[in-house]
Design an enzyme around this catalytic site. Structure first.
Site, PDB file in Angstrom:
ATOM      1  CG  ASN A   8      36.253   5.105   6.908  1.00 25.99           C
ATOM      2  OD1 ASN A   8      36.117   5.576   5.955  1.00 25.99           O
ATOM      3  ND2 ASN A   8      36.640   6.119   8.070  1.00 25.99           N
ATOM      4  CE  LYS A  10      40.458   5.722   8.063  1.00 27.97           C
ATOM      5  NZ  LYS A  10      41.346   6.108   8.810  1.00 27.97           N
ATOM      6  CG  HIS A  93      36.898   9.437  10.631  1.00 30.40           C
ATOM      7  ND1 HIS A  93      37.940   9.874  10.742  1.00 30.40           N
ATOM      8  CD2 HIS A  93      36.809   7.997  10.818  1.00 30.40           C
ATOM      9  CE1 HIS A  93      39.000   8.779  10.902  1.00 30.40           C
ATOM     10  NE2 HIS A  93      37.949   7.646  10.854  1.00 30.40           N
ATOM     11  CD  GLU A 164      37.263   5.185  14.169  1.00 29.97           C
ATOM     12  OE1 GLU A 164      37.452   4.155  13.467  1.00 29.97           O
ATOM     13  OE2 GLU A 164      37.379   6.349  13.425  1.00 29.97           O
ATOM     14  N   GLY A 170      45.472   4.209  11.981  1.00 28.04           N
ATOM     15  CA  GLY A 170      46.303   4.089  10.867  1.00 28.04           C
ATOM     16  C   GLY A 170      47.963   4.031  11.360  1.00 28.04           C
ATOM     17  CB  SER A 208      45.553  -0.463  14.005  1.00 36.12           C
ATOM     18  OG  SER A 208      46.308   0.914  13.731  1.00 36.12           O
TER      19      SER A 208
HETATM   20  P1  13P Z   1      42.685   2.132  10.510  1.00 30.59           P
HETATM   21  O1  13P Z   1      41.890   0.620  10.671  1.00 30.59           O
HETATM   22  O2  13P Z   1      43.409   2.178   9.152  1.00 30.59           O
HETATM   23  O3  13P Z   1      43.472   2.274  11.528  1.00 30.59           O
HETATM   24  O4  13P Z   1      41.450   3.242  10.618  1.00 30.59           O
HETATM   25  C1  13P Z   1      40.770   3.131  11.653  1.00 30.59           C
HETATM   26  C2  13P Z   1      39.656   4.363  11.251  1.00 30.59           C
HETATM   27  O5  13P Z   1      39.952   5.356  11.061  1.00 30.59           O
HETATM   28  C3  13P Z   1      38.335   3.794  10.694  1.00 30.59           C
HETATM   29  O6  13P Z   1      37.217   4.716  10.573  1.00 30.59           O
END
Ligand code: 13P
Length: 246
Positions: A8, A10, A93, A164, A170, A208
């Protein structure tokens, strides 16, 4: 079950960096033992779709409208995604639930629109830190998933679920494999009760996930892949996670 590793991106990437990242990924794709996708900003779907054509990498969106078409400024329909040859779309999400006020009911409708157009929705569920600390984790994820099951009936076997935990996104704090497995087992039971075909539904872990922790997370019996944020932006890290998925 074949695992799925989905990146992802983002709100990251520009045309040049996208092309460089994809070139590094697709160069090794014939060795992959899992399915792999990248979910990219909508303005780059066409670029990415073109660059992954003929490779083992699939293209996904990060969101889809709950509406079919019409006066919904700024929205992108599932039909448009299908028209572009997009395979997956993330829905619900936590960043969209939090920053854009998306409710369980809206997320369920988005999953429904995606399914109606042959796009596989990657339905995200997950609890906040406060919810975990007050013992509500299972209730929260069950409620979020129940809305999607309720709206989609037997089509549910076509979805992908991503657990998640919001506190792990993050933050560098990963759920331990045991913590993640416990929630995945709850989701698996809920899916099994909803559909006879539920064994084929992949439940991804996200939060993460990185080159170091991927193997132990992916070794859990009900973790069928990963939804990877930050680490999907670095080719070496993402490739290490892909290599841990078999
Ligand atoms: P991170 O891997 O950066 O923690 O993000 C996870 C996420 O939100 C994937 O959709």
């Amino acid at each position: 079950m074949k695992k799925l590793i989905a990146g992802n991106w983002k709100m990251n990437g520009l045309r040049d960096s996208n092309a460089a990242l994809l070139a590094a990924l697709t160069g090794s794709s014939r060795h992959w033992q899992c399915d792999v996708a990248v979910c990219v900003p909508s303005v780059y779907l066409q670029q990415v779709r073109d660059l992954v054509a003929g490779t083992d990498l699939s293209c996904g969106a990060q969101d889809v409208s709950a509406h079919e078409s019409g006066a919904y400024t700024g929205e992108i329909s599932a039909d448009m995604l299908r028209d572009l040859g997009v395979r997956y779309s993330i829905v619900g999400h936590s960043e969209r639930r939090h920053y854009h006020g998306e409710t369980d009911a809206l997320v369920a409708l988005k999953a429904q629109r995606a399914l109606a157009c042959g796009i596989t929705p990657i339905v995200c569920v997950g609890e906040t830190l406060a919810e975990r600390e007050s013992g509500q984790t299972e209730d929260v994820v069950r409620r979020q998933l129940a809305a999607v099951i309720h709206a989609n009936g037997h089509c549910i076997s076509e979805i992908v679920v991503a657990y998640e935990p919001i506190w792990a996104i993050g933050s560098g704090k990963t759920a331990t494999p045991e913590m993640a497995q416990q929630v995945h087992a709850v989701l698996r039971m809920q899916l099994n009760a909803a559909s006879q075909m539920a064994q084929r539904i992949r439940i991804l872990y996200g939060g993460s996930m990185n080159a170091t922790n991927a193997r132990s997370l992916l070794a859990q019996p009900d973790i069928d892949g990963g939804l990877v944020g930050g680490a999907s932006l670095k080719a070496d890290d993402f490739l290490s996670i892909i290599a841990a998925a078999y």
